[in-house]
Design a protein around this motif. Sequence first.
Motif, PDB file in Angstrom:
ATOM      1  N   PRO A   5       0.762  -1.277   0.088  1.00 55.48           N
ATOM      2  CA  PRO A   5      -0.056   0.094  -0.041  1.00 55.48           C
ATOM      3  C   PRO A   5       0.780   1.344   0.004  1.00 55.48           C
ATOM      4  N   THR A   6       0.252   2.403  -0.325  1.00 58.08           N
ATOM      5  CA  THR A   6       0.663   3.466  -0.332  1.00 58.08           C
ATOM      6  C   THR A   6       0.010   4.105   0.895  1.00 58.08           C
ATOM      7  N   VAL A   7       0.819   4.431   2.145  1.00 58.89           N
ATOM      8  CA  VAL A   7       0.143   4.716   3.150  1.00 58.89           C
ATOM      9  C   VAL A   7       0.029   6.265   3.422  1.00 58.89           C
ATOM     10  N   ALA A  31      -6.614   2.098   3.805  1.00 65.80           N
ATOM     11  CA  ALA A  31      -6.921   1.091   2.367  1.00 65.80           C
ATOM     12  C   ALA A  31      -8.359   1.051   2.188  1.00 65.80           C
ATOM     13  N   HIS A  32      -8.734   1.096   0.903  1.00 71.24           N
ATOM     14  CA  HIS A  32      -9.986   0.952   0.667  1.00 71.24           C
ATOM     15  C   HIS A  32     -10.344  -0.326   0.381  1.00 71.24           C
ATOM     16  N   ILE A  33     -11.555  -0.959   0.279  1.00 75.08           N
ATOM     17  CA  ILE A  33     -11.954  -2.236   0.466  1.00 75.08           C
ATOM     18  C   ILE A  33     -11.716  -2.878  -0.974  1.00 75.08           C
ATOM     19  N   GLY A  34     -11.342  -2.038  -2.104  1.00 74.12           N
ATOM     20  CA  GLY A  34     -10.867  -2.660  -3.257  1.00 74.12           C
ATOM     21  C   GLY A  34      -9.352  -3.128  -3.029  1.00 74.12           C
ATOM     22  N   ASN A  35      -8.409  -1.989  -2.492  1.00 75.16           N
ATOM     23  CA  ASN A  35      -7.125  -2.576  -2.162  1.00 75.16           C
ATOM     24  C   ASN A  35      -7.234  -3.808  -1.267  1.00 75.16           C
ATOM     25  N   LEU A  36      -7.909  -4.005  -0.358  1.00 74.82           N
ATOM     26  CA  LEU A  36      -7.914  -5.151   0.511  1.00 74.82           C
ATOM     27  C   LEU A  36      -8.331  -6.313  -0.388  1.00 74.82           C
ATOM     28  N   ALA A  78      -6.916  -6.918  -3.403  1.00 73.96           N
ATOM     29  CA  ALA A  78      -5.511  -7.182  -3.705  1.00 73.96           C
ATOM     30  C   ALA A  78      -4.935  -8.096  -2.757  1.00 73.96           C
ATOM     31  N   TYR A  79      -5.048  -7.750  -1.542  1.00 69.93           N
ATOM     32  CA  TYR A  79      -4.061  -8.516  -0.495  1.00 69.93           C
ATOM     33  C   TYR A  79      -4.536  -9.676  -0.089  1.00 69.93           C
ATOM     34  N   LEU A  80      -6.020  -9.894  -0.331  1.00 64.41           N
ATOM     35  CA  LEU A  80      -6.285 -11.070  -0.088  1.00 64.41           C
ATOM     36  C   LEU A  80      -6.196 -12.260  -1.121  1.00 64.41           C
ATOM     37  N   GLY A 140      -0.117  -7.874  -8.207  1.00 64.17           N
ATOM     38  CA  GLY A 140      -0.572  -6.721  -7.957  1.00 64.17           C
ATOM     39  C   GLY A 140      -2.039  -6.318  -8.666  1.00 64.17           C
ATOM     40  N   GLY A 141      -2.772  -5.329  -8.459  1.00 65.52           N
ATOM     41  CA  GLY A 141      -4.018  -5.114  -9.295  1.00 65.52           C
ATOM     42  C   GLY A 141      -3.934  -4.813 -10.632  1.00 65.52           C
ATOM     43  N   ILE A 142      -4.870  -5.142 -11.531  1.00 66.53           N
ATOM     44  CA  ILE A 142      -4.621  -4.992 -12.940  1.00 66.53           C
ATOM     45  C   ILE A 142      -4.344  -3.322 -13.159  1.00 66.53           C
ATOM     46  N   ASP A 143      -4.484  -2.687 -12.665  1.00 73.58           N
ATOM     47  CA  ASP A 143      -4.165  -1.070 -12.851  1.00 73.58           C
ATOM     48  C   ASP A 143      -2.594  -1.036 -13.089  1.00 73.58           C
ATOM     49  N   HIS A 144      -1.886  -1.929 -12.396  1.00 77.06           N
ATOM     50  CA  HIS A 144      -0.353  -1.717 -12.568  1.00 77.06           C
ATOM     51  C   HIS A 144       0.366  -2.231 -13.680  1.00 77.06           C
ATOM     52  N   ILE A 145      -0.528  -2.895 -14.405  1.00 82.40           N
ATOM     53  CA  ILE A 145       0.134  -3.632 -15.599  1.00 82.40           C
ATOM     54  C   ILE A 145       0.744  -2.487 -16.588  1.00 82.40           C
ATOM     55  N   HIS A 177      -2.329 -10.810 -11.773  1.00 90.36           N
ATOM     56  CA  HIS A 177      -3.003  -9.506 -11.734  1.00 90.36           C
ATOM     57  C   HIS A 177      -4.609  -9.745 -11.104  1.00 90.36           C
ATOM     58  N   ASN A 178      -4.949  -9.157  -9.991  1.00 90.09           N
ATOM     59  CA  ASN A 178      -6.406  -9.455  -9.705  1.00 90.09           C
ATOM     60  C   ASN A 178      -7.213  -8.096 -10.463  1.00 90.09           C
ATOM     61  N   GLU A 179      -8.413  -8.597 -10.508  1.00 90.16           N
ATOM     62  CA  GLU A 179      -9.407  -7.526 -11.057  1.00 90.16           C
ATOM     63  C   GLU A 179      -9.821  -6.609 -10.208  1.00 90.16           C
ATOM     64  N   PHE A 180     -10.553  -5.417 -10.520  1.00 90.55           N
ATOM     65  CA  PHE A 180     -11.089  -4.498  -9.698  1.00 90.55           C
ATOM     66  C   PHE A 180     -12.351  -4.890  -8.773  1.00 90.55           C
ATOM     67  N   LEU A 181     -12.460  -4.394  -7.545  1.00 92.93           N
ATOM     68  CA  LEU A 181     -13.589  -4.429  -6.874  1.00 92.93           C
ATOM     69  C   LEU A 181     -14.326  -3.079  -7.399  1.00 92.93           C
ATOM     70  N   ILE A 182     -15.757  -3.102  -8.018  1.00 93.88           N
ATOM     71  CA  ILE A 182     -16.060  -1.804  -7.974  1.00 93.88           C
ATOM     72  C   ILE A 182     -17.346  -1.432  -7.457  1.00 93.88           C
ATOM     73  N   SER A 224     -12.042   5.633  -5.710  1.00 94.56           N
ATOM     74  CA  SER A 224     -10.795   6.418  -5.470  1.00 94.56           C
ATOM     75  C   SER A 224     -10.344   6.976  -4.285  1.00 94.56           C
ATOM     76  N   LYS A 225      -9.326   6.619  -3.867  1.00 94.66           N
ATOM     77  CA  LYS A 225      -8.597   7.292  -2.689  1.00 94.66           C
ATOM     78  C   LYS A 225      -8.432   8.731  -2.880  1.00 94.66           C
ATOM     79  N   SER A 226      -7.689   9.237  -3.791  1.00 91.82           N
ATOM     80  CA  SER A 226      -7.516  10.428  -3.985  1.00 91.82           C
ATOM     81  C   SER A 226      -8.769  11.201  -4.053  1.00 91.82           C
TER      82      SER A 226
HETATM   83  P1  AMP Z   1      -2.256   1.582  -3.872  1.00 98.67           P
HETATM   84  O1  AMP Z   1      -2.095   1.401  -2.298  1.00 98.67           O
HETATM   85  O2  AMP Z   1      -3.168   2.405  -4.683  1.00 98.67           O
HETATM   86  O3  AMP Z   1      -0.938   1.544  -4.580  1.00 98.67           O
HETATM   87  O4  AMP Z   1      -2.947   0.231  -4.235  1.00 98.67           O
HETATM   88  C1  AMP Z   1      -2.874  -1.117  -3.721  1.00 98.67           C
HETATM   89  C2  AMP Z   1      -3.383  -2.131  -4.314  1.00 98.67           C
HETATM   90  O5  AMP Z   1      -4.675  -2.388  -4.354  1.00 98.67           O
HETATM   91  C3  AMP Z   1      -2.778  -2.449  -5.790  1.00 98.67           C
HETATM   92  O6  AMP Z   1      -2.334  -3.754  -6.026  1.00 98.67           O
HETATM   93  C4  AMP Z   1      -3.641  -2.031  -6.613  1.00 98.67           C
HETATM   94  O7  AMP Z   1      -3.717  -2.369  -7.868  1.00 98.67           O
HETATM   95  C5  AMP Z   1      -4.949  -2.772  -6.022  1.00 98.67           C
HETATM   96  N1  AMP Z   1      -6.255  -2.056  -6.301  1.00 98.67           N
HETATM   97  C6  AMP Z   1      -6.458  -0.582  -6.508  1.00 98.67           C
HETATM   98  N2  AMP Z   1      -7.843  -0.244  -6.376  1.00 98.67           N
HETATM   99  C7  AMP Z   1      -8.585  -1.505  -6.306  1.00 98.67           C
HETATM  100  C8  AMP Z   1      -9.819  -2.016  -6.529  1.00 98.67           C
HETATM  101  N3  AMP Z   1     -10.904  -1.273  -6.661  1.00 98.67           N
HETATM  102  N4  AMP Z   1     -10.101  -3.360  -6.490  1.00 98.67           N
HETATM  103  C9  AMP Z   1      -9.028  -4.185  -6.607  1.00 98.67           C
HETATM  104  N5  AMP Z   1      -7.468  -3.843  -6.415  1.00 98.67           N
HETATM  105  C10 AMP Z   1      -7.523  -2.614  -6.258  1.00 98.67           C
END
Ligand code: AMP
Length: 477
Positions: free
Chosen positions: A31-33, A37-42, A44-46, A239-244, A270-275, A282-284
Motif C-alpha cells: 500500500p501507499t500509506v 486502504a479501501h476495500i478494493g485495495n484489500l 488485492a491483498y486477499l 498486484g492489481g490490473i491497474d499496475h500492468i 493480477h487481480n481484477e477490480f472491486l467496483i 478512488s482514494k485520491s
Molecule cells: P495503492 O495503495 O493505490 O498502490 O493500491 C494497492 C493495491 O490495490 C494495488 O495492487 C492496486 O492495484 C490494488 N487496487 C486498487 N484499487 C483496487 C480495486 N478497486 N479493486 C481491487 N484492487 C485494487
Amino acid sequence: MALTLYNTLGRKLQVFEPIKENEVGFYGCGPTVYNYAHIGNLRAYLTHDVLARTLRRRGYKVTHVMNITDVGHLTGDDDSGDDKMVKSAEERGKSVLEVADFYTKAFFNDTERMNILRPTVVCKATEHVGEMIELIKRIEARGFTYQAGGNLYFDITKFPSYGDLALIKAEELKAGARVEVDENKRNPHDFVLWFTRSKFENQALVWDSPWGRGYPGWHIECSAMSIKYLGEQFDIHAGGIDHITIHHTNEIAQSEAATAKHPWVNYWVHNEFLILDKGKMSKSAGTFLTLPTLVDEGYDPLDYRYFLLGGHYRSQIQFSYPAMDGARNARKSLRDRVRLLAEKAGALPETGGATTLGDRAAAYLGAFDKALDDDLNTPRALAELWGLLRDTALEPAEALAAALEMDQILGLKIAEAASDAGGGNPEEDAEIEALIAERAAAKKAKDFAAADRIRNTLKERGIALEDGPAGVKWRHI
Ligand code: AMP
Ligand code: ZN
C-alpha cells in the motif's frame, strides 16, 4: 495435480514451476500509506494471501515480500500530479512519517482482521533508498538513462521489449497521449528514476544522490526491494490490473536494464477490480469504503473475506450491501453447521492430517485442492466446502477434519467456530443480555444517547447488535 496460474506475461494459463525446487519467491506490491486502504485495495491483498497460502499448502517454502510506499508515489502513476504522501501530510498538519506510521498500522489492523497473513518480509521504501540509488547507478552504467530538468529518466527506446507485459505496441509508445506531458521526457512513456527538487519545492524527505539531492521515483522501490529480498530473478509478482500498463511495465524495464537478466519475474498475477455501483473507487477523490465502515454497518471483517472468496480473482466484483448480507448469512450458516458437527464429533479434530480421511471426505478435499490449482478458483473451492459440510453420509469428525484443512487456505476461522460448540460463557452471555435490556429500556424512554452508549460499549467488547422484527440479536464480531 499441478498448480496452474494465469500469467499476464503472455496472457495464458501456465503450470507453476519454481526457479528453486520447493521454494517460491513472491513479491506483491503493497500500500501507499497516505490514507486508509479501501476495500478494493484489500481485495488485492486477499488475492496475495490466497496465493501464498495455496503455495504453502502445496509444500513450498514461500518468501512473500511486500513493500510499504512511504515516499515518491505521485497521484499519477506516470509522474504527473502531486506527491500523495506530502499532500496528505499537509492536509492533516502532520509530518510525512507520522502519516505513514498511522496508516501503516491501520493497514495491518485491517488485514489482520480479515485473517490475511503477514508477508514474510514487509519493507518500507524510505528504509531502502540506498538500495534504490545503487540500482539506478547500475541502470545508468548500462546506458538506459538521461538527465533533464534536474531529474533522471529511464529512456524506454533503449529497452526493446518495453511494453511486452501490457501488450503496448511500438506505435502507441510514440504517441504522447498523456494528461500532463513532462517536457523533459524524450518519449512520453519515459519515466523518472530520481527526482531532484525541481518538481516539488516542499518535498519533505530528500536524500543525497549522484544526480542531486532529491527522492526516488515510485517504480524503482519495487525493483530495488524485491531484488534485495528475492534475488535478481524470482518466481511471482502480483498486484492489481491497474499496475500492468505503467508500474509493472516500468519495474520490468528498469530491473532487466540493471541486471541484464531476462526474465526478471516468471509469473505475473493480477487481480481484477472491486467496483462500486457508481464505478471506480478512488482514494485520491475521497470516494471509497473502508473495512471499518463495513464493521460500523454491522459486518464482520470475515464476512468481507467470505464475500471476496465468492468471486474469482480475475473477475470484476461489484460491491453491494445486499451481497454483503448474503455473505454474512452464508458465513453464519457455515459457523452453525461447523458447531453442530463439532458437537456431534465430541472433540475437535487436530489439523495436519491426524484424522485419516475416508475416500468420501478425501474426494471433497481433492476437489477443493483441484479448484485452487485451477488458477485459484475460490468460488469452486467454497462450493466444495459446502458440499462437504452438507454431506450427511460423512462422519462428523471426518467432515470437520477436512474442513479444517480447507480452512488453511480459506482462512475463515473454522476452528474457532467449532470450538464455540457447547455455547459461550453463560455469565458473559447474561451480562450482554442485561445490557441489551437496559438499552431497550433507554430507547423506550427516548433516551437515545444512553441507548447509543450501550451499543458502543458492547461494540468495544466485540459484540454487534442487530435490531430486527423479532427483537435484538447479538453476535461476536
Ligand atoms: P495503492 O495503495 O493505490 O498502490 O493500491 C494497492 C493495491 O490495490 C494495488 O495492487 C492496486 O492495484 C490494488 N487496487 C486498487 N484499487 C483496487 C480495486 N478497486 N479493486 C481491487 N484492487 C485494487
Ligand atoms: Zn510495485
